[in-house]
Every structure is written in C-alpha cells, then in structure tokens.
Design a protein around this motif. Structure first.
Motif, short mmCIF file in Angstrom:
data_model
loop_
_atom_site.label_atom_id
_atom_site.label_comp_id
_atom_site.label_asym_id
_atom_site.label_seq_id
_atom_site.Cartn_x
_atom_site.Cartn_y
_atom_site.Cartn_z
N LYS A 33 -2.68 45.16 -30.34
CA LYS A 33 -2.85 46.14 -29.45
C LYS A 33 -3.49 45.41 -27.99
N LYS A 34 -3.48 46.19 -27.03
CA LYS A 34 -3.97 45.60 -25.61
C LYS A 34 -5.27 46.42 -25.42
N LEU A 35 -6.33 45.85 -25.14
CA LEU A 35 -7.71 46.38 -24.97
C LEU A 35 -8.17 46.39 -23.37
N LEU A 36 -8.67 47.59 -23.09
CA LEU A 36 -9.30 47.62 -21.58
C LEU A 36 -10.87 47.73 -21.92
N LEU A 37 -11.43 46.51 -21.63
CA LEU A 37 -12.90 46.56 -21.28
C LEU A 37 -13.32 47.16 -20.04
N ILE A 38 -14.65 48.13 -20.41
CA ILE A 38 -15.19 48.72 -19.45
C ILE A 38 -16.52 48.28 -19.22
N CYS A 39 -16.81 47.41 -18.26
CA CYS A 39 -18.38 46.70 -18.40
C CYS A 39 -19.13 47.53 -17.41
N VAL A 40 -20.05 47.89 -17.91
CA VAL A 40 -21.16 49.04 -17.45
C VAL A 40 -22.14 47.97 -16.53
N LEU A 41 -22.03 48.16 -15.23
CA LEU A 41 -22.83 47.19 -14.43
C LEU A 41 -24.30 47.85 -14.26
N LYS A 42 -25.14 46.91 -13.99
CA LYS A 42 -24.90 45.43 -13.87
C LYS A 42 -25.29 44.82 -14.91
N GLY A 43 -25.96 45.56 -16.08
CA GLY A 43 -26.55 44.64 -16.97
C GLY A 43 -25.74 43.96 -17.93
N ALA A 44 -24.40 44.55 -18.05
CA ALA A 44 -23.29 43.93 -19.13
C ALA A 44 -22.68 42.79 -18.60
N ILE A 45 -22.65 42.55 -17.20
CA ILE A 45 -21.76 41.47 -16.65
C ILE A 45 -21.79 40.13 -17.67
N ILE A 46 -22.89 39.56 -17.83
CA ILE A 46 -22.81 38.46 -18.51
C ILE A 46 -22.41 38.43 -19.96
N PHE A 47 -22.80 39.55 -20.83
CA PHE A 47 -22.33 39.85 -21.93
C PHE A 47 -20.72 40.04 -22.06
N ALA A 48 -20.32 41.04 -21.08
CA ALA A 48 -18.70 41.36 -20.93
C ALA A 48 -18.10 39.99 -20.62
N SER A 49 -18.47 39.00 -19.61
CA SER A 49 -17.77 37.85 -19.42
C SER A 49 -17.85 36.98 -20.84
N ASP A 50 -18.84 36.88 -21.58
CA ASP A 50 -18.79 35.93 -22.59
C ASP A 50 -17.80 36.68 -23.76
N LEU A 51 -18.21 37.97 -23.89
CA LEU A 51 -17.24 38.72 -24.93
C LEU A 51 -15.89 38.61 -24.67
N MET A 52 -15.42 38.79 -23.52
CA MET A 52 -13.97 38.67 -23.00
C MET A 52 -13.37 37.38 -23.35
N ARG A 53 -14.21 36.28 -23.28
CA ARG A 53 -13.67 34.98 -23.47
C ARG A 53 -13.58 34.67 -25.05
N SER A 54 -14.20 35.49 -25.57
CA SER A 54 -14.22 35.26 -27.26
C SER A 54 -13.24 36.15 -27.87
N LEU A 55 -12.38 36.96 -27.26
CA LEU A 55 -11.32 37.66 -27.67
C LEU A 55 -9.90 36.77 -27.40
N THR A 56 -9.23 37.32 -28.65
CA THR A 56 -7.90 36.56 -28.53
C THR A 56 -6.79 37.48 -28.39
N ILE A 57 -7.00 38.67 -28.39
CA ILE A 57 -6.01 39.71 -28.08
C ILE A 57 -5.93 39.82 -26.57
N PRO A 58 -4.81 40.65 -25.94
CA PRO A 58 -4.60 40.75 -24.48
C PRO A 58 -5.50 41.72 -24.07
N VAL A 59 -6.16 41.35 -23.01
CA VAL A 59 -7.30 42.26 -22.57
C VAL A 59 -7.44 42.27 -21.11
#
Ligand code: IMP
Ligand code: MG
Length: 178
Positions: A33-59
């Motif tokens: 599948k293809k996943l759309l991440l919705i990052c809740v500003l501002k607190g999640a920016i660092i988590f979202a950017s690290d999590l995104m880079r650990s995903l191997t699916i289209p995102v």
C-alpha cells in the motif's frame, strides 16, 4: 544541545532503536500500500521525519496544526484546527503521527474529524503514551514508549516552545530547569 538540569528519560539511542522498530512494523502492516503520514505540528516533526525514513513502503507526508484546548474546552475535548491539510484524504490510507498521547482529547477529536473526510483507513502512531492521564478512552495503534506521569521535553516536545531541539527525551526534575 545539552542541558545539565535535564534528567534523561529516554536517550537518543533508545529512541532511534524504537523508531526503527516502529517503522519496520508499520512497513509490514502496510505492505503493498501507499501511506499518507499526517504529522501533527509542531511536537511530532522530529518523530515524523525519523519514522518516515525508517519506512520502506511508498509514503507521502502532510501537516496539520491544532490548538490545545483551553480550560473551558478541556472537558469537551474540542480542538481547533489552526493549519489544515493541503490535500484530500478521501480513499487514502492515513497514519496520524503524534508526539504524545496524554489525556487523549487531542487525538480523539482529530481522528474523528479526519474520519469524516472518508479516508480508506486511519490509524495513529504516537512516540509516547501516558495512559495514566487519560480523560477519554483512546488507544493508539502504534506506540513507542509508555511513560509515567512526568512532563517531558526534547525530541520535538516543548515546554513553552523551548527544548524541542534536545536529542534525548528528558523530564523536568525541579523548577531550576524552567
Ligand atoms: P492530550 O492531552 O492527549 O490531548 O495531548 C495534548 C498535547 O499536549 C500533546 O499533543 C502535546 O503536544 C502536549 N503534551 C502532553 N504531555 C506533554 C509533555 O509531557 N510534554 C510536552 N507536551 C505534552
Ligand atoms: Mg502535540
């Protein structure tokens, strides 16, 4: 950035390891599948950017900003959207990415609001969870760490907009820190 008054609860190394595991789990769950991440500003920016880079699916990623409820709305849990998504989520597999679930009011409201836009699926990933503080029943689909009832900062989380840049997640042992 180091802060001698900050007591480390979760080190950058621990966080990196756990975020990698979460990325692997999410990649397995959304395989094909293809996943759309919705990052809740501002607190999640660092988590979202690290999590995104650990995903191997289209995102893809989009951002939403919400106001924290004031004293008058804390029981109703109504949250105002300050910055909405750029795109429609209709028919998409959506993963809300948040820094912490505390009372549960923010994510409960946000998930319900976004559900009305008819995504194909919607789940929630939070780095931290403080279940002892819940005011509403809310169970995240993915959680990094369960933590005790301490106010924490770092890795995106702030105290009065400060300390988001700490690499570790720390708690505030005394008033000197502030
Ligand atoms: P809720 O109480 O679950 O609605 O969480 C609301 C928001 O409060 C979270 O998204 C965080 O931005 C913030 N928050 C809750 N606990 C902490 C904390 O320990 N440190 C920093 N921010 C927090
Ligand atoms: Mg937040």
């Amino acid at each position: 950035m180091s802060n001698p008054k900050c007591e480390v609860l979760l080190s950058a190394t621990q966080i990196a390891q756990r975020v990698k595991e979460m990325g692997e789990e999410i990649s397995r769950d959304y395989a094909g599948k293809k996943l759309l991440l919705i990052c809740v500003l501002k607190g999640a920016i660092i988590f979202a950017s690290d999590l995104m880079r650990s995903l191997t699916i289209p995102v893809e990623i989009d951002f939403i900003a919400v106001s924290s409820y004031g004293a008058d709305t804390s029981s109703s849990g109504v949250v105002r959207i300050l910055k909405d998504l750029d795109q429609s989520i209709q028919g998409k597999d959506v993963l809300i990415v948040e820094d912490i679930v505390d009372t549960g009011l923010t994510l409960n409201y946000l998930r319900d609001t976004l559900l009305r836009r008819q995504p194909r699926s919607i789940r929630v990933a939070t780095l931290l969870d403080k279940p002892s503080r819940r005011k509403v029943d809310f169970d995240p689909d993915y959680r990094g760490f369960v933590i005790p009832d301490h106010f924490v900062v770092g890795y995106g989380l702030d105290w009065n907009q400060r300390y988001r840049n700490l690499a570790d997640i720390c708690f505030i042992p005394d008033d000197n820190f502030r």
